[in-house]
Design a protein around this motif. Structure first.
Motif, PDB file in Angstrom:
ATOM      1  N   TYR A  73     -24.350   8.252 -53.861  1.00 15.67           N
ATOM      2  CA  TYR A  73     -23.185   8.015 -54.738  1.00 15.67           C
ATOM      3  C   TYR A  73     -22.543   6.652 -54.439  1.00 15.67           C
ATOM      4  N   LYS A  74     -22.590   6.256 -53.153  1.00 14.52           N
ATOM      5  CA  LYS A  74     -21.940   4.986 -52.774  1.00 14.52           C
ATOM      6  C   LYS A  74     -22.539   3.775 -53.471  1.00 14.52           C
ATOM      7  N   LEU A  75     -23.760   3.914 -54.011  1.00 17.99           N
ATOM      8  CA  LEU A  75     -24.350   2.772 -54.718  1.00 17.99           C
ATOM      9  C   LEU A  75     -23.516   2.385 -55.933  1.00 17.99           C
ATOM     10  N   TRP A  76     -22.702   3.310 -56.458  1.00 14.57           N
ATOM     11  CA  TRP A  76     -21.818   2.923 -57.577  1.00 14.57           C
ATOM     12  C   TRP A  76     -20.459   3.618 -57.547  1.00 14.57           C
ATOM     13  N   ARG A  77     -20.315   4.675 -56.806  1.00 14.92           N
ATOM     14  CA  ARG A  77     -19.050   5.405 -56.772  1.00 14.92           C
ATOM     15  C   ARG A  77     -18.174   4.890 -55.621  1.00 14.92           C
ATOM     16  N   PRO A  78     -16.858   5.115 -55.621  1.00 11.76           N
ATOM     17  CA  PRO A  78     -16.054   5.597 -56.747  1.00 11.76           C
ATOM     18  C   PRO A  78     -16.147   4.647 -57.936  1.00 11.76           C
ATOM     19  N   ALA A  79     -16.231   5.236 -59.124  1.00 12.08           N
ATOM     20  CA  ALA A  79     -16.270   4.439 -60.347  1.00 12.08           C
ATOM     21  C   ALA A  79     -14.846   3.971 -60.671  1.00 12.08           C
ATOM     22  N   PRO A  80     -14.714   2.791 -61.287  1.00 10.99           N
ATOM     23  CA  PRO A  80     -13.374   2.248 -61.521  1.00 10.99           C
ATOM     24  C   PRO A  80     -12.599   2.989 -62.620  1.00 10.99           C
TER      25      PRO A  80
END
Lengths: 451, 451
Positions: A73-80
């Motif tokens: 998930y860290k590759l894109w999360r948290p999402a803005p």
């Protein structure tokens, strides 16, 4: 003037929120189409791992997210989360508009939120390969990405006409190592029987589901994965709403209305369910599911038992449906063309806990254009439904002279859907009236379930 | 294990870093091709606003970024910096690899960093319309986005063959309100004269530049905008490197080597110049520009005065060049096919302050595939050059048993370049040997400049 509200990686939720214990009444049973009796876990084991079957029926409110999944998930999360200052100015509205943007994932939508855990739990269960179907390609590319991360093979049955219409989505799946099979194919009984009658069949999502399920059921090392509708898929998507709540706290606002587009229901569930949970603490928040007028499951369907697929091999669920052989017209929001609806979302709508609204596609693209020209981001055609509803809420706030806080889900970007924008900009986008007669006919073919 | 290093919006740089006062020696003059004398500001006023002409020659080290521009930057900036944990593991390298990701902009690359200020300064100067050229479409779409934000009209001369090959890029420009004209066109003398000789001309970047410059020069309310090469474009891009430095501080590491792909040079300049500035404080950092082997401006060109365009109407600059009529083969990294090079980058390379390296495209796509399968993001073909060089540095670190900190620029995503990946995956991607004889011929046609 702050535009983006960001969280740190340690604020990625550590648990998924399971709405089942908070539902307004017991869940209807899911029916095995062969026995016409309630499905047992054993019925599902040939195609799902036990961990996901357990999540499907769990009554635990909070389910821990394994560390290995949070690492991905860290590759894109948290999402803005964004404040849409420029859109507000363009609309001259007193409303404050926020949007949660899921297009930052490598696949460009919210779909990896569930693809990653589905792949991981299958890997843990010793599965070697996942089979799935895809229409527009958002789910297929997300599962390809997820399988790639965990060393699983991935077979995607892609509706044949989509292979031609969405070649870039097919390429993304292959880039991430998936095998893409145009459906109907010669690899399954389901595919062969279609091709025997119609060698030039362009395929359909219903056929592709049948092929993927058959593939999984007939290979011991292979399971099946579904991108929406099911309880565990809605569960995984609740990272969206949990993050959005933490981000709304940073803004100092709390939404009066939460809006998301709704096809199978997992995107809507992901954003809205954590806000619905706030009602127990006395918070008042409207939640609105937005769907295409040409596939108006909630707004024009019936709440009844129906098959999950056209071929009648998937389980029968109590849900809003347009009939399992309803074929919606070929709108550009390919991800919103499912005949049914998540049973959880359906039950909430039937109980009056959430609202639903439908729009024709020209109205949605009009909103998407306004959004792209104010906020910059090119929205996915699916997400444009939420944008349109948010704009209408903001315009209403202006007319009523009311402050109002609007939060909507921008579930994905539309950079791979530019053909749809071309059609809109050139005035060649068709609006479809909802084919009432066809729905009536389809509803006559609902299964008879006696409990 | 932290993956992303984020900054808050108030950490978007408040100034651009101008390297001119820190250059190793005086800049060579820019020559007016009509008079063959040094260009004066008055020569440039028909196509550029005075504020940008002033930035082009400014000796101020820090140039304030107007608030209105920072407000727009907030739509995607600060851009994230990632630690490539998964790529490191795949390479089994002791190196720590970081990348600064510019694909989060609405247009999908770093180009809006300069498009936004160029549009803003032109708006301030009372200009009504901007004209530009685009090949691959990254610059054209970025300028369309920028003009849209400030209410400027935008005319993009798009190389005719690209209109067909990159239809989605054309659609994005139109979505943001730009007028896209396939070049060569009937709208300019330059276009008409080409069409008179070759009605079926597929166009070239050189011709499109000539059309855009002529359009701007012949309309008082219209200016011209260029997406790379010029000093003020490199200046604007330094937001990348300044943010990356602040983010590297959060990691606790400092790069041993900074790597970026290099076509006209502004992407490389944007990331590397702020690190080069650190050398004054005693920091040791290698900076490496990576270019295609088929358009090897730095690695095989000469440092000489040459025209900026094929039609010889753009100013003559001292730079590395392959000759103004050098036509590189049709590689997929369309943004790296310029015959020349930023004069600032050229001078630094000539002085031995930076390194350069070239790769053939199959080697680059091999790196891009490894990256997409480890980090998820699909890289732009241009960015894949930096990825390949970073991987080779990491492999070298493994062979030498050295810890090493590598930072590279991921200048954009490649979701609109999937055709290139298809070609690579199917083994149909051509590698071009650099056409040495053609370069020799082209270099015989350099202009004679006597100072």
């Amino acid at each position: 003037m702050q535009t983006k509200y960001l969280l740190s990686e340690d604020q990625i939720p550590k648990q998924w929120y399971n709405i089942i214990p908070d539902m307004p009444g017991p869940l209807a049973p899911v029916i095995n189409p062969r026995t016409m009796k309630p499905v047992t876990p054993d019925d599902l084991l040939p195609i799902f791992p036990m961990a996901l079957i357990a999540q499907e029926v769990s009554r635990e409110r909070w389910i821990p997210i394994p560390d290995e999944i949070r690492e991905i998930y860290k590759l894109w999360r948290p999402a803005p989360l964004y404040r849409a200052h420029r859109l507000e100015r363009m609309l001259q509205t007193p409303a404050r508009i926020y949007y949660k943007y899921e297009g930052v994932s490598p696949a460009g939508s919210h779909k990896p939120n569930s693809a990653i855990p589905q792949a991981w739990y299958n890997k843990q269960a010793g599965i070697r390969r996942l089979a799935t179907e895809t229409g527009a390609g958002q789910w297929g590319s997300s599962l390809a990405l997820a399988c790639n991360f965990f060393g699983l093979e991935c077979t995607v049955y892609m509706v044949k006409v989509s292979c031609t219409q969405k070649p870039y989505r097919k390429s993304m799946m292959q880039l991430w190592g998936a095998k893409v099979i145009p459906s109907p194919s010669e690899f399954t009984n389901a595919g062969r029987s279609i091709l025997a009658h119609d060698p030039d069949s362009a395929g359909s999502l219903g056929i592709a589901i049948s092929e993927a399920v058959e593939d999984a059921a007939s290979h011991a090392d292979t399971n099946y994965a579904l991108g929406s509708v099911l309880n565990h898929v809605c569960l995984h998507q609740t990272v969206i709403g949990q993050e959005a709540k933490a981000q709304m706290e940073l803004t100092g606002d709390y939404p009066d209305v939460v809006i998301a587009c709704c096809g199978g229901g997992s995107n809507f569930a992901g954003l809205a369910f954590p806000f619905i949970a706030d009602r127990a603490a006395g918070k008042q928040v409207r939640c609105m599911a937005v769907e295409p007028a040409s596939c108006p499951t909630l707004t024009k369907g019936v709440y009844a038992f129906d098959y999950g697929d056209t071929a009648k091999i998937a389980p029968i669920s109590m849900m809003y449906t347009l009939g399992h052989d309803f074929m919606p017209p070929g709108i550009h929001a390919g991800g919103l063309r499912y005949h049914g609806e998540s049973p959880l979302v359906s039950q909430l709508y039937h109980a009056g806990e959430i609202e639903a609204k439908s729009y024709k596609q020209n109205a949605c693209f009009e909103g998407a254009l306004l959004f792209a020209r104010s906020e910059g981001i090119v929205p996915a055609p699916e997400s444009s439904h939420a944008i349109r509803a948010a704009i209408d809420e903001a315009v209403l706030a202006k007319e009523e002279g009311k402050e109002k806080v609007i939060l909507f889900g921008l579930s994905g970007h539309g950079q791979l859907d530019m053909g749809a924008y071309d059609a809109y900009l050139s005035g060649n986008l068709e609006d479809y009236d909802y084919p009432e007669q066809k729905i009536r006919e389809a509803l006559e073919r609902l299964p008879k379930v006696t409990l």
